[in-house]
Design a protein around this motif. Sequence first.
Motif, mmCIF file in Angstrom:
data_model
loop_
_atom_site.group_PDB
_atom_site.id
_atom_site.type_symbol
_atom_site.label_atom_id
_atom_site.label_comp_id
_atom_site.label_asym_id
_atom_site.label_seq_id
_atom_site.Cartn_x
_atom_site.Cartn_y
_atom_site.Cartn_z
ATOM 1 N N GLN A 175 -5.207 4.562 -2.123
ATOM 2 C CA GLN A 175 -4.816 5.768 -2.571
ATOM 3 C C GLN A 175 -3.315 5.859 -2.289
ATOM 4 O O GLN A 175 -2.663 6.311 -3.309
ATOM 5 C CB GLN A 175 -5.421 6.731 -1.976
ATOM 6 C CG GLN A 175 -6.986 6.942 -2.671
ATOM 7 C CD GLN A 175 -7.147 7.024 -4.020
ATOM 8 O OE1 GLN A 175 -6.424 7.096 -4.763
ATOM 9 N NE2 GLN A 175 -8.241 6.698 -4.478
ATOM 10 N N SER A 176 -2.807 5.663 -1.315
ATOM 11 C CA SER A 176 -1.405 5.975 -0.984
ATOM 12 C C SER A 176 -0.498 4.962 -1.375
ATOM 13 O O SER A 176 0.912 5.384 -1.938
ATOM 14 C CB SER A 176 -1.125 6.144 0.496
ATOM 15 O OG SER A 176 -1.434 4.849 1.129
ATOM 16 N N ASP A 177 -0.803 3.847 -1.554
ATOM 17 C CA ASP A 177 0.179 2.473 -1.727
ATOM 18 C C ASP A 177 -0.136 1.639 -2.858
ATOM 19 O O ASP A 177 0.206 0.506 -2.894
ATOM 20 C CB ASP A 177 0.317 1.799 -0.359
ATOM 21 C CG ASP A 177 1.559 0.883 -0.200
ATOM 22 O OD1 ASP A 177 2.529 1.118 -0.907
ATOM 23 O OD2 ASP A 177 1.525 -0.202 0.305
ATOM 24 N N ILE A 188 2.247 -6.279 -4.535
ATOM 25 C CA ILE A 188 3.103 -6.466 -5.720
ATOM 26 C C ILE A 188 4.176 -7.171 -5.007
ATOM 27 O O ILE A 188 4.898 -8.312 -5.574
ATOM 28 C CB ILE A 188 3.469 -5.372 -6.572
ATOM 29 C CG1 ILE A 188 2.146 -5.299 -7.526
ATOM 30 C CG2 ILE A 188 4.611 -5.819 -7.413
ATOM 31 C CD1 ILE A 188 2.088 -3.708 -7.881
ATOM 32 N N ASP A 189 4.696 -6.504 -3.903
ATOM 33 C CA ASP A 189 5.885 -6.976 -3.154
ATOM 34 C C ASP A 189 5.660 -8.440 -2.744
ATOM 35 O O ASP A 189 6.581 -9.148 -2.842
ATOM 36 C CB ASP A 189 6.248 -5.993 -2.042
ATOM 37 C CG ASP A 189 6.528 -4.756 -2.560
ATOM 38 O OD1 ASP A 189 7.070 -4.561 -3.719
ATOM 39 O OD2 ASP A 189 6.509 -3.788 -1.664
#
Lengths: 252, 214
Positions: A135-137, A155-156
């Motif tokens: 949820q947060s990231d 993604i990073d």
Amino acid sequence: MLKTRIIPCLDVHDGRVVKGVNFINLVDAGDPVEQARVYDEQGADEICFLDITASSEDRDTLYNVVSQTAQQCFMPLTVGGGVRSIEDVRKLLIAGADKVSINTAAINRPELVSEASEKFGRQCIVVAIDAKHNQSDGYQIFTHGGRTSTGINAIDWAKRVVELGAGEILLTSMDRDGTGNGFDIGLTKKISESVSVPVIASGGVGNLDHMVEGIRDGMASAVLAASIFHFGKYSIAEAKKYMRNAGLNVRI
Amino acid sequence: MINIAIIDYGSGNLRSAVKAFEHTVKDLNTKVSVNITENSSDLDKATHIVLPGVGAFGDCINAINNLIDMREALDKAVIRDGKPFLGICVGMQLLAKIGKEYGSHKGLGWLNSEVVPIDTLGSKIKIPHMGWNNLMISNRHPIFEGIPNKSHAYFVHSYHMTCKNEKNVIATVDYGSQVVAAVGKENIVGLQFHPEKSQTIGLKCIQNFISWRP
């Protein structure tokens, strides 16, 4: 024109296929070499072996399986699971794997990706990413079959491993894996758009529409599936025909 | 008696190439031996020479240059004696004068060509060019005997060859632009795709190479 790839994945445990389908012409449904041969005949574009053997002393069995497969199937073979070192990569390539997939070891020591790609060429280094929605990231990568969070943004991480030398990304949604509810299209699209290398969508295929969606909406270069092929629900040929009718470019 | 020398300079795909040759040879009537070698003197006995290759251009040419007398033996066997030569993937790219992958490196220089990054032409195509693509055969070279135009072959590469002499290009593939898929010049042939991974079509190329008498 480059074709969308369909890749059946075989889970291999102690040199035996787990959940292999009992094709009518198979002498031994648990034999990975035989399963690979059938997929080869059905027109699979590549084959993937995932070694789920817990102990590392049984690795020789895997090398043997890879070697026998390479003697009979003249098509690309990716092998993953438990790859921890340059030596592991080398042994798999020598046995006859064309690509080696690295997962947890890349998270533990990212330099392994650059070392392996410099040594063997980036075209044979696949980095497997297991991602879960958070949820947060957005999306986070997980290890140990989705049980252990790493706190790393998916993604990073995808961008990072491509910089390090990954030639391809095998992306599995841990939310969808085993559900049969389809790929996580949002995740697949985000990763596909973020990196320059091909992305293989994995986790969640339950029907042939899901495969179409992975390519068309998720923008993946390839789709990987296990159970829908293993249990004989669909053949590779049926999947390809369906995808072609949906307007995708497949090799028939 | 056919004697195929597959040059071992540490390339990762050596085994796959060897297995495909051994498999092909089984179906042939003539007696063929397939030898993996890093020994330059074996090229004298060979009737056919194969250079496989995956990895970076510079690493590969350096590895060949590090085999004792191999460069001289290759020049003698291929250029002077005119033995049939097959380069696969990077093994084909090494035919070029220059390879521009991680710096600029001198190749074997047998073809007036360069190896440069695949031009995406600003499009979103993925690099490496990885997967099955249709061969557009522009020259009916003996290596393509019995292989229909537009047959699928398996490619994995990020760099491609640009030939100064168009006549050296015998097949292309459509990937962003026209990418060279195969080259031929006299007794030399090079395949950018992997015949050892291209199922029936690939094995047919290998069989054609073995039967080739340039």
